[in-house]
Design a protein around this motif. Structure first.
Motif, PDB file in Angstrom:
ATOM      1  N   LYS A 266       0.849  -1.184   0.000  1.00 20.74           N
ATOM      2  CA  LYS A 266       0.000   0.000   0.000  1.00 20.74           C
ATOM      3  C   LYS A 266       0.886   1.237   0.000  1.00 20.74           C
ATOM      4  N   VAL A 267       0.335   2.328  -0.491  1.00 21.47           N
ATOM      5  CA  VAL A 267       1.049   3.596  -0.523  1.00 21.47           C
ATOM      6  C   VAL A 267       0.984   4.207   0.871  1.00 21.47           C
ATOM      7  N   THR A 268       2.130   4.665   1.370  1.00 21.35           N
ATOM      8  CA  THR A 268       2.187   5.309   2.682  1.00 21.35           C
ATOM      9  C   THR A 268       1.709   6.760   2.565  1.00 21.35           C
ATOM     10  N   ASP A 269       1.533   7.415   3.709  1.00 20.57           N
ATOM     11  CA  ASP A 269       1.189   8.844   3.691  1.00 20.57           C
ATOM     12  C   ASP A 269       2.279   9.634   2.975  1.00 20.57           C
ATOM     13  N   PHE A 270       3.536   9.322   3.293  1.00 17.20           N
ATOM     14  CA  PHE A 270       4.655   9.964   2.607  1.00 17.20           C
ATOM     15  C   PHE A 270       4.593   9.667   1.110  1.00 17.20           C
ATOM     16  N   GLY A 271       4.283   8.426   0.753  1.00 16.64           N
ATOM     17  CA  GLY A 271       4.179   8.037  -0.644  1.00 16.64           C
ATOM     18  C   GLY A 271       3.126   8.834  -1.386  1.00 16.64           C
ATOM     19  N   ASN A 272       1.999   9.105  -0.726  1.00 17.97           N
ATOM     20  CA  ASN A 272       0.956   9.926  -1.357  1.00 17.97           C
ATOM     21  C   ASN A 272       1.481  11.321  -1.673  1.00 17.97           C
ATOM     22  N   LYS A 273       2.257  11.911  -0.752  1.00 16.91           N
ATOM     23  CA  LYS A 273       2.857  13.223  -0.998  1.00 16.91           C
ATOM     24  C   LYS A 273       3.814  13.142  -2.182  1.00 16.91           C
ATOM     25  N   PHE A 274       4.639  12.107  -2.187  1.00 16.29           N
ATOM     26  CA  PHE A 274       5.627  11.932  -3.239  1.00 16.29           C
ATOM     27  C   PHE A 274       4.955  11.755  -4.602  1.00 16.29           C
ATOM     28  N   ILE A 275       3.914  10.955  -4.653  1.00 12.26           N
ATOM     29  CA  ILE A 275       3.206  10.709  -5.908  1.00 12.26           C
ATOM     30  C   ILE A 275       2.532  11.991  -6.405  1.00 12.26           C
ATOM     31  N   ARG A 276       2.030  12.818  -5.493  1.00 14.87           N
ATOM     32  CA  ARG A 276       1.452  14.110  -5.896  1.00 14.87           C
ATOM     33  C   ARG A 276       2.520  14.984  -6.569  1.00 14.87           C
ATOM     34  N   ILE A 277       3.748  14.943  -6.036  1.00 20.26           N
ATOM     35  CA  ILE A 277       4.846  15.709  -6.641  1.00 20.26           C
ATOM     36  C   ILE A 277       5.153  15.167  -8.032  1.00 20.26           C
ATOM     37  N   LEU A 278       5.174  13.842  -8.176  1.00 19.60           N
ATOM     38  CA  LEU A 278       5.398  13.243  -9.494  1.00 19.60           C
ATOM     39  C   LEU A 278       4.293  13.651 -10.462  1.00 19.60           C
ATOM     40  N   ASP A 279       3.051  13.711  -9.977  1.00 17.31           N
ATOM     41  CA  ASP A 279       1.929  14.153 -10.813  1.00 17.31           C
ATOM     42  C   ASP A 279       2.146  15.597 -11.279  1.00 17.31           C
ATOM     43  N   GLN A 280       2.651  16.450 -10.372  1.00 20.38           N
ATOM     44  CA  GLN A 280       2.916  17.844 -10.735  1.00 20.38           C
ATOM     45  C   GLN A 280       4.036  17.928 -11.772  1.00 20.38           C
ATOM     46  N   LEU A 281       5.056  17.072 -11.645  1.00 20.11           N
ATOM     47  CA  LEU A 281       6.124  17.038 -12.644  1.00 20.11           C
ATOM     48  C   LEU A 281       5.573  16.617 -14.001  1.00 20.11           C
ATOM     49  N   GLU A 282       4.647  15.678 -13.997  1.00 19.48           N
ATOM     50  CA  GLU A 282       4.022  15.237 -15.246  1.00 19.48           C
ATOM     51  C   GLU A 282       3.226  16.378 -15.884  1.00 19.48           C
ATOM     52  N   GLN A 283       2.499  17.140 -15.051  1.00 21.03           N
ATOM     53  CA  GLN A 283       1.744  18.290 -15.567  1.00 21.03           C
ATOM     54  C   GLN A 283       2.689  19.345 -16.141  1.00 21.03           C
ATOM     55  N   LEU A 284       3.818  19.554 -15.467  1.00 21.86           N
ATOM     56  CA  LEU A 284       4.809  20.498 -15.958  1.00 21.86           C
ATOM     57  C   LEU A 284       5.356  20.042 -17.312  1.00 21.86           C
ATOM     58  N   GLN A 285       5.621  18.746 -17.446  1.00 18.49           N
ATOM     59  CA  GLN A 285       6.106  18.210 -18.709  1.00 18.49           C
ATOM     60  C   GLN A 285       5.066  18.391 -19.812  1.00 18.49           C
ATOM     61  N   ASP A 286       3.795  18.179 -19.474  1.00 16.87           N
ATOM     62  CA  ASP A 286       2.718  18.394 -20.448  1.00 16.87           C
ATOM     63  C   ASP A 286       2.712  19.849 -20.946  1.00 16.87           C
ATOM     64  N   GLU A 287       2.925  20.788 -20.022  1.00 17.32           N
ATOM     65  CA  GLU A 287       2.974  22.213 -20.399  1.00 17.32           C
ATOM     66  C   GLU A 287       4.170  22.490 -21.303  1.00 17.32           C
ATOM     67  N   ILE A 288       5.318  21.903 -20.967  1.00 17.43           N
ATOM     68  CA  ILE A 288       6.516  22.082 -21.784  1.00 17.43           C
ATOM     69  C   ILE A 288       6.281  21.517 -23.186  1.00 17.43           C
ATOM     70  N   ASP A 289       5.703  20.316 -23.243  1.00 16.72           N
ATOM     71  CA  ASP A 289       5.418  19.687 -24.536  1.00 16.72           C
ATOM     72  C   ASP A 289       4.454  20.540 -25.361  1.00 16.72           C
ATOM     73  N   ALA A 290       3.444  21.102 -24.711  1.00 13.36           N
ATOM     74  CA  ALA A 290       2.463  21.933 -25.415  1.00 13.36           C
ATOM     75  C   ALA A 290       3.120  23.201 -25.959  1.00 13.36           C
ATOM     76  N   GLN A 291       4.008  23.817 -25.185  1.00 11.81           N
ATOM     77  CA  GLN A 291       4.722  25.018 -25.646  1.00 11.81           C
ATOM     78  C   GLN A 291       5.627  24.691 -26.824  1.00 11.81           C
ATOM     79  N   GLU A 292       6.281  23.547 -26.782  1.00 13.73           N
ATOM     80  CA  GLU A 292       7.185  23.163 -27.859  1.00 13.73           C
ATOM     81  C   GLU A 292       6.417  22.816 -29.128  1.00 13.73           C
ATOM     82  N   ALA A 293       5.177  22.376 -28.986  1.00 12.50           N
ATOM     83  CA  ALA A 293       4.360  22.030 -30.149  1.00 12.50           C
ATOM     84  C   ALA A 293       3.871  23.262 -30.888  1.00 12.50           C
ATOM     85  N   ASN A 294       3.834  24.394 -30.189  1.00 16.70           N
ATOM     86  CA  ASN A 294       3.335  25.651 -30.799  1.00 16.70           C
ATOM     87  C   ASN A 294       4.421  26.394 -31.501  1.00 16.70           C
TER      88      ASN A 294
END
Length: 115
Positions: free
Chosen positions: A87-115
């Motif tokens: 199971k994911v720990t409380d710390f793991g949930n925080k860590f996974i949220r950060i990874l999700d934010q990194l993924e969103q940042l990458q999506d923004e970078i990819d979108a800017q590069e596509a334009n």
């Protein structure tokens, strides 16, 4: 009174957390394991059966690494045959949220590069 300049000391990168992110992204299966756990798949055998190309050996290494970092918790049941769940720990949930934010940042970078 003379205006004193405040000196700023050199800021160091977050060694442990940066190493964690690097290690987790370096393991191509960690993000898949997090998705499986979010979907309610928490037993190693079930994980292997649900993902093409994932071997028991690689999964066990991935689970061990995530457990060492404190992202996942291994729960062993005193049964025959033995049963293990993760199971994911409380710390793991925080860590996974950060990874999700990194993924969103990458999506923004990819979108800017596509334009």
């Amino acid at each position: 009174m003379k205006n004193q300049e405040k000196k700023i000391s050199r800021k160091s990168p977050p060694d442990k957390s940066a190493r964690m992110v690097e290690t987790i992204y370096g393991c191509k299966w960690s993000l898949t394991v997090y998705q499986l756990l979010a979907d309610g798949v928490n037993r190693p055998g079930e994980m292997v059966r649900n993902v093409d190309g994932l071997s028991t050996k690689v999964l066990n290494e991935c689970l061990r690494r995530n457990t060492q970092f404190g992202i996942l918790e291994k729960i062993s049941f005193n049964e025959i045959p033995p049963r293990v769940e993760y199971k994911v720990t409380d710390f793991g949930n925080k860590f996974i949220r950060i990874l999700d934010q990194l993924e969103q940042l990458q999506d923004e970078i990819d979108a800017q590069e596509a334009n």
